[in-house]
Design an enzyme around this catalytic site. Sequence first.
Site, mmCIF file in Angstrom:
data_model
loop_
_atom_site.group_PDB
_atom_site.id
_atom_site.type_symbol
_atom_site.label_atom_id
_atom_site.label_comp_id
_atom_site.label_asym_id
_atom_site.label_seq_id
_atom_site.Cartn_x
_atom_site.Cartn_y
_atom_site.Cartn_z
ATOM 1 N N THR A 96 0.834 -1.201 0.000
ATOM 2 C CA THR A 96 0.000 0.000 0.000
ATOM 3 C C THR A 96 0.868 1.249 0.000
ATOM 4 O OG1 THR A 96 -1.933 1.046 1.010
ATOM 5 C CG2 THR A 96 -0.333 0.079 2.535
ATOM 6 N N LYS A 142 3.486 1.540 -3.732
ATOM 7 C CA LYS A 142 2.899 0.802 -4.852
ATOM 8 C C LYS A 142 3.680 0.970 -6.162
ATOM 9 C CE LYS A 142 -1.915 0.617 -3.350
ATOM 10 N NZ LYS A 142 -3.313 0.857 -3.742
ATOM 11 N N ASP A 147 -6.420 -3.570 -7.788
ATOM 12 C CA ASP A 147 -7.290 -2.418 -7.498
ATOM 13 C C ASP A 147 -8.301 -2.175 -8.618
ATOM 14 O OD1 ASP A 147 -6.166 -1.818 -5.040
ATOM 15 O OD2 ASP A 147 -4.669 -0.453 -5.881
ATOM 16 N N GLY A 172 -3.588 7.967 -6.772
ATOM 17 C CA GLY A 172 -3.524 6.551 -7.137
ATOM 18 C C GLY A 172 -4.901 5.924 -7.307
ATOM 19 N N ILE A 232 -15.007 6.229 -2.732
ATOM 20 C CA ILE A 232 -13.946 5.249 -2.452
ATOM 21 C C ILE A 232 -13.580 5.294 -0.966
ATOM 22 C CG2 ILE A 232 -11.499 4.700 -2.966
ATOM 23 C CD1 ILE A 232 -12.583 4.203 -5.573
ATOM 24 N N GLY A 281 -17.437 2.490 -0.328
ATOM 25 C CA GLY A 281 -16.106 2.093 -0.775
ATOM 26 C C GLY A 281 -15.623 0.750 -0.234
HETATM 27 P P1 ATR Z 1 -4.623 8.119 -3.283
HETATM 28 O O1 ATR Z 1 -3.359 7.485 -3.779
HETATM 29 O O2 ATR Z 1 -5.275 7.355 -2.156
HETATM 30 O O3 ATR Z 1 -5.575 8.408 -4.382
HETATM 31 P P2 ATR Z 1 -3.410 10.734 -3.129
HETATM 32 O O4 ATR Z 1 -2.489 10.349 -4.228
HETATM 33 O O5 ATR Z 1 -2.841 11.410 -1.952
HETATM 34 O O6 ATR Z 1 -4.194 9.474 -2.556
HETATM 35 O O7 ATR Z 1 -4.584 11.610 -3.759
HETATM 36 C C1 ATR Z 1 -5.446 12.316 -2.980
HETATM 37 C C2 ATR Z 1 -6.420 13.094 -3.879
HETATM 38 O O8 ATR Z 1 -7.241 13.873 -3.033
HETATM 39 C C3 ATR Z 1 -5.731 14.039 -4.850
HETATM 40 O O9 ATR Z 1 -6.494 14.094 -6.037
HETATM 41 C C4 ATR Z 1 -5.794 15.366 -4.101
HETATM 42 O O10 ATR Z 1 -5.786 16.494 -4.940
HETATM 43 P P3 ATR Z 1 -4.382 17.177 -5.424
HETATM 44 O O11 ATR Z 1 -3.932 16.392 -6.634
HETATM 45 O O12 ATR Z 1 -4.755 18.572 -5.733
HETATM 46 O O13 ATR Z 1 -3.447 17.059 -4.259
HETATM 47 C C5 ATR Z 1 -7.141 15.230 -3.443
HETATM 48 N N1 ATR Z 1 -7.261 16.139 -2.283
HETATM 49 C C6 ATR Z 1 -6.667 15.983 -1.080
HETATM 50 N N2 ATR Z 1 -7.027 17.003 -0.263
HETATM 51 C C7 ATR Z 1 -7.850 17.810 -0.969
HETATM 52 C C8 ATR Z 1 -8.550 19.038 -0.675
HETATM 53 N N3 ATR Z 1 -8.483 19.623 0.511
HETATM 54 N N4 ATR Z 1 -9.313 19.578 -1.659
HETATM 55 C C9 ATR Z 1 -9.399 18.980 -2.871
HETATM 56 N N5 ATR Z 1 -8.756 17.821 -3.208
HETATM 57 C C10 ATR Z 1 -8.000 17.258 -2.270
#
Ligand code: ATR
Length: 283
Positions: free
Chosen positions: A70, A74, A110, A139, A225, A248
């Site tokens: 995780t 990954k 996934d 991701g 999710i 999710g």
């Molecule tokens: P994962 O691998 O689980 O998908 P991640 O790569 O950290 O986790 O992605 C988190 C997502 O949530 C991203 O799309 C992030 O947007 P950014 O690309 O702009 O960082 C989004 N996200 C996290 N906090 C946010 C917030 N406060 N408002 C809008 N989008 C948010």
Amino acid sequence: MALFSIDGATKLTGLIGSPVTHSRSPAIHQYWLQEHTINARYLAFEVAANNLKEAVKGAAALGFLGLNVTVPYKERVLDFVNSIEEDARYMGAANTLIFSGGNIHAANTDVYGIVANLTQDGRCLAQLMKRVMILGAGGAARAAVAACAQMGAVEIRLCNRTLENARALAKTVQMPVEIVPWHLRESALEGASLLINTTSLGMKNTAALDLDLAVLPPDALVHDIVYAPLHTDLLQRAKTRGNPVLTGIGMLAYQAQKAFELWHGVRPAVTDALLVMAAGNNT
Ligand code: ATR
């Protein structure tokens, strides 16, 4: 169900990442191991970045059947595997490793998890895949986009706070993806047949997803999710206005189902009882 004992023939599987203590995967795998009376265990291992390679190679050397991987490993884990299955190659990320005959094989379950979760209950795919709106570009979004492309999505709209991340993700998909700036996320819900939130917004101890659903068609399926809490603010608001909703937890269970099958050669059932157990105290 009675606990079965550990002996010299007990096989090991597990999860590596950082952090891992919140993970529901040990509970899910343990449930199925008992159900199928398989003499194996599944444990979660917190691994520091500088120990990743040693941890994977060490587990393989110790005769583990395999590992789940995780965040944040990954992608990096692909640097030291012997072979990579199609979905993992496409995603540039693996969540499952299979150890066999001294080789480390990387897979990504996934995408399967998202497809299986969305297609359960006999949903009409043709209707669902007309216009998909995906929030986020991390991701999970990457897996969601790949899954929807596999399911024959006619149109995909990708909306993310950081436009550049959405653009980068769209480039990896073999179909046109419409990029929507974050401030237009509400108007872009018009005509959507499926809305998937892959951002971390709505997760326990995180801000809720600020998204007015006014223009979302009432028959659009809303899928989050995020599974802790299970019934996120987004899902509750969608349900209140009459939209069908999908939590999710099924995605987590189905990605685990495929990993379990790859390691143990048996496909365990994703039942309501399993889903309730997997959700734990997060409902
Ligand atoms: P994962 O691998 O689980 O998908 P991640 O790569 O950290 O986790 O992605 C988190 C997502 O949530 C991203 O799309 C992030 O947007 P950014 O690309 O702009 O960082 C989004 N996200 C996290 N906090 C946010 C917030 N406060 N408002 C809008 N989008 C948010």
